[in-house]
Design a protein around this motif. Structure first.
Motif, PDB file in Angstrom:
ATOM      1  N   ASP A  65       0.786  -1.223   0.000  1.00 28.36           N
ATOM      2  CA  ASP A  65       0.000   0.000   0.000  1.00 28.36           C
ATOM      3  C   ASP A  65       0.824   1.283   0.000  1.00 28.36           C
ATOM      4  OD1 ASP A  65       0.978  -0.336   2.529  1.00 28.36           O
ATOM      5  OD2 ASP A  65      -0.942  -0.137   3.551  1.00 28.36           O
ATOM      6  N   SER A  66       2.107   1.214  -0.375  1.00 26.10           N
ATOM      7  CA  SER A  66       2.901   2.451  -0.450  1.00 26.10           C
ATOM      8  C   SER A  66       4.035   2.301  -1.452  1.00 26.10           C
ATOM      9  CB  SER A  66       3.449   2.835   0.917  1.00 26.10           C
ATOM     10  OG  SER A  66       4.400   1.905   1.349  1.00 26.10           O
ATOM     11  N   GLY A  67       4.513   3.440  -1.896  1.00 22.76           N
ATOM     12  CA  GLY A  67       5.633   3.493  -2.820  1.00 22.76           C
ATOM     13  C   GLY A  67       6.319   4.839  -2.722  1.00 22.76           C
ATOM     14  N   LEU A  68       7.572   4.882  -3.141  1.00 22.69           N
ATOM     15  CA  LEU A  68       8.291   6.142  -3.162  1.00 22.69           C
ATOM     16  C   LEU A  68       9.028   6.256  -4.479  1.00 22.69           C
ATOM     17  CD1 LEU A  68      11.659   5.714  -2.011  1.00 22.69           C
ATOM     18  CD2 LEU A  68      10.156   4.652  -0.373  1.00 22.69           C
ATOM     19  N   GLY A  69       9.195   7.502  -4.933  1.00 30.07           N
ATOM     20  CA  GLY A  69       9.817   7.683  -6.218  1.00 30.07           C
ATOM     21  C   GLY A  69      10.261   9.104  -6.456  1.00 30.07           C
ATOM     22  N   VAL A  70      10.656   9.347  -7.696  1.00 30.96           N
ATOM     23  CA  VAL A  70      11.130  10.664  -8.097  1.00 30.96           C
ATOM     24  C   VAL A  70      10.756  10.885  -9.563  1.00 30.96           C
ATOM     25  CG1 VAL A  70      13.435   9.831  -8.745  1.00 30.96           C
ATOM     26  CG2 VAL A  70      13.124  12.206  -8.059  1.00 30.96           C
ATOM     27  N   SER A  71      10.407  12.130  -9.875  1.00 30.56           N
ATOM     28  CA  SER A  71      10.095  12.522 -11.246  1.00 30.56           C
ATOM     29  C   SER A  71      11.063  13.615 -11.673  1.00 30.56           C
ATOM     30  CB  SER A  71       8.670  13.061 -11.363  1.00 30.56           C
ATOM     31  OG  SER A  71       7.736  12.062 -11.097  1.00 30.56           O
ATOM     32  N   LEU A  72      11.455  13.575 -12.933  1.00 30.86           N
ATOM     33  CA  LEU A  72      12.311  14.595 -13.511  1.00 30.86           C
ATOM     34  C   LEU A  72      11.521  15.311 -14.591  1.00 30.86           C
ATOM     35  CD1 LEU A  72      15.157  15.889 -13.836  1.00 30.86           C
ATOM     36  CD2 LEU A  72      15.561  14.163 -15.597  1.00 30.86           C
ATOM     37  N   MET A  73      11.410  16.633 -14.461  1.00 34.03           N
ATOM     38  CA  MET A  73      10.701  17.457 -15.442  1.00 34.03           C
ATOM     39  C   MET A  73      11.733  18.268 -16.207  1.00 34.03           C
ATOM     40  SD  MET A  73       7.324  17.180 -14.980  1.00 34.03           S
ATOM     41  CE  MET A  73       6.699  18.711 -15.567  1.00 34.03           C
ATOM     42  N   LEU A  74      11.644  18.245 -17.526  1.00 31.72           N
ATOM     43  CA  LEU A  74      12.563  18.994 -18.376  1.00 31.72           C
ATOM     44  C   LEU A  74      11.761  19.696 -19.462  1.00 31.72           C
ATOM     45  CD1 LEU A  74      15.503  19.649 -19.105  1.00 31.72           C
ATOM     46  CD2 LEU A  74      15.516  17.575 -20.478  1.00 31.72           C
ATOM     47  N   ASN A  75      11.890  21.020 -19.546  1.00 31.60           N
ATOM     48  CA  ASN A  75      11.188  21.807 -20.550  1.00 31.60           C
ATOM     49  C   ASN A  75      11.988  21.778 -21.845  1.00 31.60           C
ATOM     50  OD1 ASN A  75       9.865  23.691 -22.084  1.00 31.60           O
ATOM     51  ND2 ASN A  75       9.920  25.298 -20.552  1.00 31.60           N
ATOM     52  N   LEU A  76      11.417  21.225 -22.902  1.00 27.26           N
ATOM     53  CA  LEU A  76      12.088  21.142 -24.195  1.00 27.26           C
ATOM     54  C   LEU A  76      11.690  22.271 -25.139  1.00 27.26           C
ATOM     55  CD1 LEU A  76      11.622  17.309 -24.733  1.00 27.26           C
ATOM     56  CD2 LEU A  76      13.610  18.479 -23.797  1.00 27.26           C
ATOM     57  N   ASP A  77      10.743  23.109 -24.744  1.00 29.93           N
ATOM     58  CA  ASP A  77      10.227  24.177 -25.592  1.00 29.93           C
ATOM     59  C   ASP A  77      10.681  25.533 -25.039  1.00 29.93           C
ATOM     60  OD1 ASP A  77       8.838  25.756 -27.337  1.00 29.93           O
ATOM     61  OD2 ASP A  77       6.855  25.034 -26.782  1.00 29.93           O
ATOM     62  N   ASP A  78      11.522  26.246 -25.784  1.00 27.49           N
ATOM     63  CA  ASP A  78      12.040  27.541 -25.329  1.00 27.49           C
ATOM     64  C   ASP A  78      10.968  28.623 -25.300  1.00 27.49           C
ATOM     65  OD1 ASP A  78      14.565  26.544 -24.945  1.00 27.49           O
ATOM     66  OD2 ASP A  78      15.247  27.054 -26.963  1.00 27.49           O
ATOM     67  N   ALA A  79       9.860  28.428 -25.987  1.00 32.33           N
ATOM     68  CA  ALA A  79       8.794  29.429 -26.006  1.00 32.33           C
ATOM     69  C   ALA A  79       8.049  29.482 -24.675  1.00 32.33           C
ATOM     70  CB  ALA A  79       7.816  29.145 -27.139  1.00 32.33           C
ATOM     71  N   ILE A  80       8.102  28.413 -23.904  1.00 34.82           N
ATOM     72  CA  ILE A  80       7.456  28.383 -22.593  1.00 34.82           C
ATOM     73  C   ILE A  80       8.435  28.979 -21.588  1.00 34.82           C
ATOM     74  CG2 ILE A  80       6.453  26.926 -20.815  1.00 34.82           C
ATOM     75  CD1 ILE A  80       5.783  24.924 -23.039  1.00 34.82           C
ATOM     76  N   GLU A  81       8.004  30.037 -20.898  1.00 36.94           N
ATOM     77  CA  GLU A  81       8.937  30.832 -20.112  1.00 36.94           C
ATOM     78  C   GLU A  81       9.215  30.310 -18.712  1.00 36.94           C
ATOM     79  OE1 GLU A  81       7.474  34.779 -20.023  1.00 36.94           O
ATOM     80  OE2 GLU A  81       7.766  35.098 -22.149  1.00 36.94           O
ATOM     81  N   THR A  82       8.256  29.765 -18.034  1.00 35.13           N
ATOM     82  CA  THR A  82       8.421  29.559 -16.589  1.00 35.13           C
ATOM     83  C   THR A  82       9.315  28.371 -16.255  1.00 35.13           C
ATOM     84  OG1 THR A  82       6.321  28.416 -16.534  1.00 35.13           O
ATOM     85  CG2 THR A  82       6.303  30.739 -15.965  1.00 35.13           C
ATOM     86  N   GLU A  83       8.781  27.214 -15.992  1.00 35.28           N
ATOM     87  CA  GLU A  83       9.547  26.081 -15.479  1.00 35.28           C
ATOM     88  C   GLU A  83      10.499  25.537 -16.545  1.00 35.28           C
ATOM     89  OE1 GLU A  83       6.644  23.268 -14.146  1.00 35.28           O
ATOM     90  OE2 GLU A  83       5.426  24.883 -13.369  1.00 35.28           O
ATOM     91  N   LYS A  84      11.782  25.393 -16.180  1.00 35.79           N
ATOM     92  CA  LYS A  84      12.779  24.846 -17.103  1.00 35.79           C
ATOM     93  C   LYS A  84      13.245  23.460 -16.703  1.00 35.79           C
ATOM     94  CE  LYS A  84      12.993  28.282 -19.892  1.00 35.79           C
ATOM     95  NZ  LYS A  84      12.432  28.147 -21.207  1.00 35.79           N
ATOM     96  N   LEU A  85      13.470  23.252 -15.403  1.00 35.51           N
ATOM     97  CA  LEU A  85      13.971  21.977 -14.903  1.00 35.51           C
ATOM     98  C   LEU A  85      13.419  21.760 -13.505  1.00 35.51           C
ATOM     99  CD1 LEU A  85      16.008  19.588 -15.235  1.00 35.51           C
ATOM    100  CD2 LEU A  85      17.677  21.051 -14.123  1.00 35.51           C
ATOM    101  N   GLY A  86      12.915  20.558 -13.241  1.00 36.30           N
ATOM    102  CA  GLY A  86      12.343  20.285 -11.929  1.00 36.30           C
ATOM    103  C   GLY A  86      12.598  18.857 -11.479  1.00 36.30           C
ATOM    104  N   LEU A  87      12.656  18.685 -10.173  1.00 36.91           N
ATOM    105  CA  LEU A  87      12.825  17.379  -9.559  1.00 36.91           C
ATOM    106  C   LEU A  87      11.749  17.237  -8.490  1.00 36.91           C
ATOM    107  CD1 LEU A  87      14.801  14.948  -9.616  1.00 36.91           C
ATOM    108  CD2 LEU A  87      15.918  15.999  -7.662  1.00 36.91           C
ATOM    109  N   ILE A  88      10.997  16.111  -8.539  1.00 37.46           N
ATOM    110  CA  ILE A  88       9.868  15.916  -7.637  1.00 37.46           C
ATOM    111  C   ILE A  88      10.013  14.584  -6.913  1.00 37.46           C
ATOM    112  CG2 ILE A  88       7.359  15.822  -7.443  1.00 37.46           C
ATOM    113  CD1 ILE A  88       7.226  17.158 -10.209  1.00 37.46           C
TER     114      ILE A  88
END
Length: 188
Positions: A65-88
């Motif tokens: 009934d439980s799990g742990l993990g990590v997500s990596l977010m990477l913005n590949l579109d330069d037209a989108i201004e805000t988030e560029k790289l994230g770790l969750i």
């Protein structure tokens, strides 16, 4: 020369034996039951296709009934201004009850989103020239998410998740950050 050849043969024999003992065979890995498979890799499909965000996740199912993990977010579109790289990094509580699978069904997740981004400001100077300011920022947003995961007997899975977190450092132009997507993945 004879002692050198003997030494080389002895070392080769030792390395071959060590490699044989430590490596599991392909049949051992494929004979695992669904209950024994505890590693998952997922890819966020909608963000990748519509917005140019690469969202890759890894999860370890540590109990039924439980799990742990990590997500990596990477913005590949330069037209989108805000988030560029994230770790969750996240921790999940599952509410599914199936003796064949661990970590499936409805879940609640606690996460912390560490991310960097750019904020562009456009204005005109007193001389009438166009000025663009590029401010980079780093922010941290703890939050909660809910979702559901479906998995088949072959190990392929689908997941849908929505969540919201609040920025703690107030460096981002937004007060809140949203996460979520429709994920496609595989459990092994």
């Amino acid at each position: 020369m004879k002692s050198f050849n003997t030494l080389v043969l002895l070392l080769c024999f030792t390395f071959c034996i060590a490699q044989n003992d430590e490596k599991p065979s392909a049949t051992d890995l494929s004979s695992q039951t669904n209950y024994e498979k505890v590693h998952e890799l997922r890819l966020g499909a909608f963000k990748l296709l519509a917005g140019g965000f690469l969202d890759i996740s890894y999860e370890y199912i540590n109990s039924t009934d439980s799990g742990l993990g990590v997500s990596l977010m990477l913005n590949l579109d330069d037209a989108i201004e805000t988030e560029k790289l994230g770790l969750i990094p996240y921790y999940r509580f599952y509410f599914g009850d199936n003796p064949e699978f661990k970590g499936h069904g409805f879940f609640v997740e606690a996460f912390t989103y560490f991310y960097t981004g750019d904020q562009y400001e456009y204005y005109f100077s007193q001389q009438g020239n166009s000025v663009i300011e590029d401010d980079s920022f780093f922010d941290v947003a703890p939050g909660f998410a809910v979702g559901s995961k479906w998995i088949n007997s072959g190990g392929f899975l689908f997941q849908i998740k929505f969540g919201i977190g609040r920025n703690l450092l107030s460096n981002s132009p937004d007060e809140f950050v949203g996460i979520g997507d429709f994920y496609v993945g595989y459990r092994f």
